[in-house]
Design a protein around this motif. Structure first.
Motif, PDB file in Angstrom:
ATOM      1  N   VAL A   1       1.118  -1.067  -0.405  1.00  0.00           N
ATOM      2  CA  VAL A   1      -0.013  -0.198  -0.006  1.00  0.00           C
ATOM      3  C   VAL A   1       1.076   0.620   0.129  1.00  0.00           C
ATOM      4  O   VAL A   1       2.078   1.737   0.816  1.00  0.00           O
ATOM      5  N   ALA A   2       0.603   1.914  -0.970  1.00  0.00           N
ATOM      6  CA  ALA A   2       2.111   3.361  -1.006  1.00  0.00           C
ATOM      7  C   ALA A   2       0.955   4.127  -0.066  1.00  0.00           C
ATOM      8  O   ALA A   2      -0.243   4.712   0.067  1.00  0.00           O
ATOM      9  N   VAL A   3       2.396   5.075   0.940  1.00  0.00           N
ATOM     10  CA  VAL A   3       1.155   5.889   1.756  1.00  0.00           C
ATOM     11  C   VAL A   3       2.539   6.898   1.510  1.00  0.00           C
ATOM     12  O   VAL A   3       3.550   6.705   0.996  1.00  0.00           O
ATOM     13  N   PRO A   4       2.175   8.100   2.264  1.00  0.00           N
ATOM     14  CA  PRO A   4       3.202   9.510   2.414  1.00  0.00           C
ATOM     15  C   PRO A   4       4.343   9.089   2.590  1.00  0.00           C
ATOM     16  O   PRO A   4       4.654   8.694   3.882  1.00  0.00           O
ATOM     17  N   GLY A   5       5.703   9.327   1.712  1.00  0.00           N
ATOM     18  CA  GLY A   5       7.048   9.177   2.275  1.00  0.00           C
ATOM     19  C   GLY A   5       7.260   7.370   1.747  1.00  0.00           C
ATOM     20  O   GLY A   5       8.607   6.707   2.645  1.00  0.00           O
ATOM     21  N   GLY A   6       6.304   6.586   1.595  1.00  0.00           N
ATOM     22  CA  GLY A   6       7.011   5.202   1.668  1.00  0.00           C
ATOM     23  C   GLY A   6       6.258   4.201   0.857  1.00  0.00           C
ATOM     24  O   GLY A   6       4.936   4.859   0.628  1.00  0.00           O
ATOM     25  N   LEU A   7       5.867   3.269   1.732  1.00  0.00           N
ATOM     26  CA  LEU A   7       5.048   1.835   1.242  1.00  0.00           C
ATOM     27  C   LEU A   7       4.943   1.230   2.527  1.00  0.00           C
ATOM     28  O   LEU A   7       6.200   1.272   3.499  1.00  0.00           O
ATOM     29  N   MET A   8       3.543   0.985   3.018  1.00  0.00           N
ATOM     30  CA  MET A   8       3.040  -0.271   4.143  1.00  0.00           C
ATOM     31  C   MET A   8       3.109  -1.702   2.672  1.00  0.00           C
ATOM     32  O   MET A   8       2.728  -1.840   2.238  1.00  0.00           O
ATOM     33  N   VAL A   9       2.899  -2.954   4.018  1.00  0.00           N
ATOM     34  CA  VAL A   9       2.341  -4.197   3.537  1.00  0.00           C
ATOM     35  C   VAL A   9       1.792  -4.392   4.499  1.00  0.00           C
ATOM     36  O   VAL A   9       2.368  -5.266   5.731  1.00  0.00           O
ATOM     37  N   PRO A  10       0.736  -4.309   4.763  1.00  0.00           N
ATOM     38  CA  PRO A  10      -0.107  -5.028   5.914  1.00  0.00           C
ATOM     39  C   PRO A  10      -0.772  -6.044   5.327  1.00  0.00           C
ATOM     40  O   PRO A  10      -0.325  -6.875   4.112  1.00  0.00           O
ATOM     41  N   VAL A  11      -0.845  -6.731   6.468  1.00  0.00           N
ATOM     42  CA  VAL A  11      -0.869  -8.680   6.358  1.00  0.00           C
ATOM     43  C   VAL A  11      -2.062  -9.349   6.483  1.00  0.00           C
ATOM     44  O   VAL A  11      -2.982  -9.195   7.862  1.00  0.00           O
ATOM     45  N   ILE A  12      -2.829 -10.033   5.075  1.00  0.00           N
ATOM     46  CA  ILE A  12      -3.449 -11.055   5.672  1.00  0.00           C
ATOM     47  C   ILE A  12      -3.415 -12.102   5.798  1.00  0.00           C
ATOM     48  O   ILE A  12      -3.420 -13.078   5.313  1.00  0.00           O
ATOM     49  N   GLU A  13      -3.859 -12.350   7.117  1.00  0.00           N
ATOM     50  CA  GLU A  13      -3.396 -13.544   7.549  1.00  0.00           C
ATOM     51  C   GLU A  13      -4.465 -14.788   7.889  1.00  0.00           C
ATOM     52  O   GLU A  13      -5.359 -14.659   6.887  1.00  0.00           O
ATOM     53  N   ASP A  14      -3.687 -15.889   7.068  1.00  0.00           N
ATOM     54  CA  ASP A  14      -4.775 -17.248   6.746  1.00  0.00           C
ATOM     55  C   ASP A  14      -5.708 -17.454   6.067  1.00  0.00           C
ATOM     56  O   ASP A  14      -6.842 -16.740   5.806  1.00  0.00           O
ATOM     57  N   ALA A  15      -5.085 -16.108   4.843  1.00  0.00           N
ATOM     58  CA  ALA A  15      -5.869 -15.694   4.002  1.00  0.00           C
ATOM     59  C   ALA A  15      -6.552 -17.138   3.018  1.00  0.00           C
ATOM     60  O   ALA A  15      -7.718 -17.172   2.263  1.00  0.00           O
ATOM     61  N   VAL A  16      -5.993 -18.410   2.864  1.00  0.00           N
ATOM     62  CA  VAL A  16      -6.565 -18.855   2.371  1.00  0.00           C
ATOM     63  C   VAL A  16      -7.900 -19.840   3.128  1.00  0.00           C
ATOM     64  O   VAL A  16      -9.088 -20.252   2.256  1.00  0.00           O
ATOM     65  N   ALA A  17      -8.344 -18.675   4.313  1.00  0.00           N
ATOM     66  CA  ALA A  17      -9.418 -19.498   5.310  1.00  0.00           C
ATOM     67  C   ALA A  17     -10.619 -18.731   4.781  1.00  0.00           C
ATOM     68  O   ALA A  17     -11.750 -18.971   5.292  1.00  0.00           O
ATOM     69  N   LEU A  18     -10.487 -17.533   4.116  1.00  0.00           N
ATOM     70  CA  LEU A  18     -11.447 -16.033   3.829  1.00  0.00           C
ATOM     71  C   LEU A  18     -11.782 -16.785   2.439  1.00  0.00           C
ATOM     72  O   LEU A  18     -11.245 -17.104   1.682  1.00  0.00           O
ATOM     73  N   SER A  19     -12.984 -16.517   2.694  1.00  0.00           N
ATOM     74  CA  SER A  19     -14.124 -15.949   1.710  1.00  0.00           C
ATOM     75  C   SER A  19     -13.017 -15.266   0.786  1.00  0.00           C
ATOM     76  O   SER A  19     -12.433 -13.877   0.902  1.00  0.00           O
ATOM     77  N   LEU A  20     -13.792 -14.775  -0.568  1.00  0.00           N
ATOM     78  CA  LEU A  20     -13.444 -14.180  -1.864  1.00  0.00           C
ATOM     79  C   LEU A  20     -13.837 -12.718  -0.764  1.00  0.00           C
ATOM     80  O   LEU A  20     -13.061 -11.608  -0.687  1.00  0.00           O
ATOM     81  N   THR A  21     -15.007 -12.777  -0.486  1.00  0.00           N
ATOM     82  CA  THR A  21     -15.371 -11.250   0.369  1.00  0.00           C
ATOM     83  C   THR A  21     -14.561 -11.196   1.040  1.00  0.00           C
ATOM     84  O   THR A  21     -15.146  -9.498   1.784  1.00  0.00           O
ATOM     85  N   GLY A  22     -14.597 -11.770   2.148  1.00  0.00           N
ATOM     86  CA  GLY A  22     -13.590 -11.798   3.549  1.00  0.00           C
ATOM     87  C   GLY A  22     -12.458 -10.986   2.849  1.00  0.00           C
ATOM     88  O   GLY A  22     -11.901 -10.316   3.856  1.00  0.00           O
TER      89      GLY A  22
END
Length: 439
Positions: free
Chosen positions: A309-330
């Motif tokens: 995710v681009a933010v002022p002055g750089g970049l952040m990388v948020p994490v979606i935990e256990d992505a396989v277990a989530l539905s697409l809408t999740g």
């Protein structure tokens, strides 16, 4: 008894932090748990709470960048002086003549020249050994305490207006924001950096670089520079480019927009489809969901997707935990919430750690193909290009298609070219039949 205020280590990877603003004036009363300062790190800005009560005395001014664990202030009892200040009692227990203080020879010379009592200097060397830098920092701290209080340590509330830190005032000036029009959400209505985001949409973009400007390699920018340099030095990185058909995804999205128009369900973006497909493909190709350690290549059980995710002055990388277990809408709901929190400066350090694989997109900038750099600790990263028109031939007839290019950078120490290509092929197959991604 004087209590040290040390710069906390927020998250596993934090090396240094910048004191964005002091939230308590010098000499102000602090209770345990009160917000003491606003800390800007390489990943996130957070309020830091006091671990004890007392009268607060800062050692460094707002805007200072210091390493994690550095002394930044004191909490004192009524009438007590900061250790080392004129008339203050010794902070250290008296040493007998038989005790030997661990001090480097150069530190002794610096201390003698500055007339510093070494028994009140906090050593940061091995085993608490005092080095010359410790003495120099101690001298600088004494000078800061002896000098008149700089106005920028904390700004008093002006008549009819809200207070703000030097950094906030600087950013507001760069972005053309009138602070009198900003609603502050800090203590006493103080204006914080995140408050600027709601005033001008353009605040989400970094201020344009100017010719002749020097951008310090500190904070987020410095951390990004160090990590990317280390990544390229420590890994054997190669990139595959792979074009995938997106007709079925585009068609399904249009159908979902129509059918879900009256519901609260989030319509997944193209990137959400890619995140879900990337996670499912990792389940079938675990070599890409791994980390390299001294004893070998460790294939990881969990699949935690980071997304840039681009933010002022750089970049952040948020994490979606256990992505396989989530539905697409999740995944759609989670990615939007995390991205919004990152841009607004509300994301927590825990939400930025633990990614086992990363997805980054430059499609919104019109980029088709690029070579993303692997985040240290991972063995691969997936780049997503622009959704664009393509052509497929049906006999002699051209057919319009929707395509994009994926850029998979992988660590050749852990993954060979063929397994990397097979992962991309699986990804393409999943995107060609996106109904399977809805569950």
């Amino acid at each position: 008894m004087a209590v040290e205020v040390l710069l906390p280590k927020i998250g596993l990877t934090m090396q240094e932090g910048t004191i964005d603003e002091w939230l308590v004036p010098t000499g102000g009363t602090v209770a345990e748990g009160d917000a003491l300062l606003r800390l800007a790190t390489d990943k996130v800005d957070v309020d830091v709470e006091a671990e004890a009560g007392g009268l607060f005395h800062p050692v460094v001014p707002a805007g200072t960048t210091v390493p994690a664990g550095a002394l930044i202030g004191w909490l004192l009892a009524e009438g007590e002086q900061p250790p080392g200040a004129a008339g203050a009692p010794d902070a250290s227990a008296p040493m007998s003549t038989g005790d030997r203080l661990p001090v480097s020879p150069n530190a002794r010379r610096v201390a003698a020249a500055a007339d510093v009592d070494l028994t009140v200097v906090r050593g940061t060397g091995p085993g608490g050994r005092i080095v010359s830098e410790d003495v120099e920092e101690h001298v600088a701290a004494l000078a800061a305490l002896a000098a008149p209080l700089p106005g920028d340590l904390i700004t008093p509330l002006p008549p009819g207006g809200a207070s703000s830190s030097p950094l906030v005032r600087k950013l507001a000036k760069e972005r053309g924001i009138d602070l009198s029009e900003v609603n502050g959400t800090g203590p006493g209505g103080r204006i914080r950096r995140a408050d600027l985001e709601g005033v001008a949409p353009a605040a989400e973009e970094p201020a344009p670089a100017r010719s002749g400007e020097v951008i310090p390699l500190t904070g987020m920018r410095g951390t990004i520079a160090r990590r990317m340099h280390a990544s390229l030095q420590e890994m054997a990185q190669l990139t595959h480019g792979y074009e995938v058909r997106m007709d079925a995804v585009v068609s399904l999205r249009e159908q979902l927009k129509e059918e879900w128009a009256d519901s609260d369900l989030p319509v997944p973006s193209v990137n959400d489809f890619l995140l879900k497909a990337a996670a499912l493909a990792l389940r079938d190709h675990p070599l890409l969901n791994a980390t390299v350690r001294e004893d070998g290549i460790h294939l990881l059980d969990d699949i935690h997707l980071g997304f840039a995710v681009a933010v002022p002055g750089g970049l952040m990388v948020p994490v979606i935990e256990d992505a396989v277990a989530l539905s697409l809408t999740g995944i759609a709901g989670r990615s939007r919430a995390l991205a919004r929190a990152a841009r607004e400066g509300r994301i927590s350090p825990a939400q930025l750690e633990g990614a086992t694989f990363t997805v980054t997109s430059l499609g919104g900038y019109g980029v088709d193909f690029f070579t993303p750099v692997i985040n240290p600790g991972n063995v691969a990263i997936l780049g997503v290009g622009r959704l664009r028109d393509g052509v497929e031939w049906a006999g002699d007839q051209p057919l319009r298609t929707r395509v994009l290019t994926l850029s998979l950078t992988f660590d050749h120490r852990a993954v060979d070219g063929a397994p990397a290509a097979e992962y991309l092929r699986t990804l393409g197959e999943l995107l060609s039949k996106p109904l399977r991604l809805l569950v």
